[in-house]
Design a protein around this motif. Sequence first.
Motif, PDB file in Angstrom:
ATOM      1  N   ALA A  66       0.828  -1.202   0.000  1.00  0.00           N
ATOM      2  CA  ALA A  66       0.000   0.000   0.000  1.00  0.00           C
ATOM      3  C   ALA A  66       0.862   1.251   0.000  1.00  0.00           C
ATOM      4  O   ALA A  66       1.954   1.272   0.570  1.00  0.00           O
ATOM      5  N   THR A  91      -2.589  -0.931  -3.367  1.00  0.00           N
ATOM      6  CA  THR A  91      -3.614   0.051  -3.003  1.00  0.00           C
ATOM      7  C   THR A  91      -2.967   1.404  -2.783  1.00  0.00           C
ATOM      8  O   THR A  91      -1.880   1.499  -2.211  1.00  0.00           O
ATOM      9  N   TYR A  92      -3.648   2.448  -3.225  1.00  0.00           N
ATOM     10  CA  TYR A  92      -3.198   3.828  -3.015  1.00  0.00           C
ATOM     11  C   TYR A  92      -4.224   4.501  -2.104  1.00  0.00           C
ATOM     12  O   TYR A  92      -5.369   4.725  -2.499  1.00  0.00           O
ATOM     13  N   LEU A  93      -3.812   4.806  -0.855  1.00  0.00           N
ATOM     14  CA  LEU A  93      -4.674   5.529   0.071  1.00  0.00           C
ATOM     15  C   LEU A  93      -4.316   7.004  -0.025  1.00  0.00           C
ATOM     16  O   LEU A  93      -3.193   7.397   0.286  1.00  0.00           O
ATOM     17  N   GLU A 141      -7.500   8.403  -8.963  1.00  0.00           N
ATOM     18  CA  GLU A 141      -8.459   7.487  -9.596  1.00  0.00           C
ATOM     19  C   GLU A 141      -8.111   7.226 -11.062  1.00  0.00           C
ATOM     20  O   GLU A 141      -8.309   6.117 -11.568  1.00  0.00           O
ATOM     21  N   GLY A 147      -6.144  -0.730  -6.448  1.00  0.00           N
ATOM     22  CA  GLY A 147      -7.213  -0.265  -5.579  1.00  0.00           C
ATOM     23  C   GLY A 147      -6.961   1.146  -5.094  1.00  0.00           C
ATOM     24  O   GLY A 147      -5.822   1.531  -4.816  1.00  0.00           O
ATOM     25  N   THR A 148      -8.017   1.939  -5.001  1.00  0.00           N
ATOM     26  CA  THR A 148      -7.893   3.300  -4.470  1.00  0.00           C
ATOM     27  C   THR A 148      -8.781   3.442  -3.246  1.00  0.00           C
ATOM     28  O   THR A 148      -9.920   2.965  -3.213  1.00  0.00           O
ATOM     29  N   LEU A 149      -8.231   4.082  -2.232  1.00  0.00           N
ATOM     30  CA  LEU A 149      -8.922   4.308  -0.971  1.00  0.00           C
ATOM     31  C   LEU A 149      -8.768   5.779  -0.635  1.00  0.00           C
ATOM     32  O   LEU A 149      -7.651   6.273  -0.516  1.00  0.00           O
ATOM     33  N   LEU A 205      -6.770  -0.639   5.174  1.00  0.00           N
ATOM     34  CA  LEU A 205      -5.734  -1.247   4.333  1.00  0.00           C
ATOM     35  C   LEU A 205      -5.532  -2.716   4.688  1.00  0.00           C
ATOM     36  O   LEU A 205      -5.356  -3.569   3.808  1.00  0.00           O
ATOM     37  N   ARG A 208      -7.971  -4.773   3.074  1.00  0.00           N
ATOM     38  CA  ARG A 208      -7.953  -4.644   1.609  1.00  0.00           C
ATOM     39  C   ARG A 208      -9.177  -3.888   1.099  1.00  0.00           C
ATOM     40  O   ARG A 208      -9.684  -4.138   0.003  1.00  0.00           O
ATOM     41  N   THR A 210     -11.429  -0.679  -0.288  1.00  0.00           N
ATOM     42  CA  THR A 210     -11.294   0.433  -1.223  1.00  0.00           C
ATOM     43  C   THR A 210     -12.524   1.326  -1.075  1.00  0.00           C
ATOM     44  O   THR A 210     -13.435   1.037  -0.293  1.00  0.00           O
ATOM     45  N   ARG A 212     -14.434   5.304  -0.611  1.00  0.00           N
ATOM     46  CA  ARG A 212     -14.333   6.641  -0.027  1.00  0.00           C
ATOM     47  C   ARG A 212     -15.011   6.654   1.336  1.00  0.00           C
ATOM     48  O   ARG A 212     -16.092   6.097   1.516  1.00  0.00           O
TER      49      ARG A 212
END
Length: 340
Positions: A66, A91-93, A141, A147-149, A205, A208, A210, A212
Amino acid sequence: MRILILGGSVFLGRAFAEEATLRGHAVTVFNRGRSGPDVPGAEALRGDRENPADLERLAAAGPWDAVVDTCGFQPRPVGDSARALSGRADTYLFVSSFHAHSDWPAAPVDESAPRHVCGPDAAPDEVPGNALKAGCERAVEKYFTGGTLILNPGLIVGPWENTGRLLWWLERTARGGEFLAPGRPEQPVQLIDARDVAAFGLDLLEQRATGRYLVTGPKDGATFGELLGRCAEVTGSGAEPVWADDDFLLEQGVGPWTELPLWAPDEPAMAGTWAVVPAKAEAAGLRRRPLAETVADTWRWLGERGPATGPYKQGETVLGIAPDKEQEVLLAWHARTGVR
């Protein structure tokens, strides 16, 4: 997990780094090494996210499970980071803000509320400042493959704060005497500790997750009077608030939110400031410590940090009312009400 934190040395980024390290994750922080010391136990990579060569070196140091981005303020640099790290993390938080939503602060918002119009490649001078976070979100995005968080926090406070809203109130009450308090003591405020934002983000995270999440203090969970009372209590100053109503303060030319930090007058443009219900985050397990704990911990950290090297600022605007002006307004309020 292997976690990369863009930033990681101050305030929210530091809270993420400390919490992730405590949980036993392998933490890498990427920063310029200028804002503060790195968290012990974290691997530090030096570089500037606006330097393509530095981003290339960073990407080569992966992969990660992440990425946590707590210091993205303009769409283009955020997009560059998202592109560079695509394929290098799952994943990108991205930590955004309520400001991404166009209806706030005039109205309460939730995760489905419209965002400001701002493209993923917008330059700072192309849109209003409050719209830039929406563009940053779109950059993640659009350019991150994975994955985007996205976390949209409200007002964040706590140790290592660098904006200075709670810090200013602590330092003002520490000076003692009468101090100008805005509006009504029973006015609800929604504050959240940076450590609680970080813990929630890491929980997501680890699951896992994703999507908003709006992240803030509970609606009607604390009042301005309680906040300022706690500030006076922990500083041991005996400071006494003098509550002046919104209309009077506006007549006196006192600036909302900046000259008296956290003051949102009872007017349509700010009606939703403290009225957000973070139901989705609460259902997902958001936990928040008592306000008294945050205030006490922040005051303790202020003592360790020592005096500030300059004024606290929101952008280029200095926070806090000047002492001479505060005294003038207090005298005018006493003359208006006949109470001392």
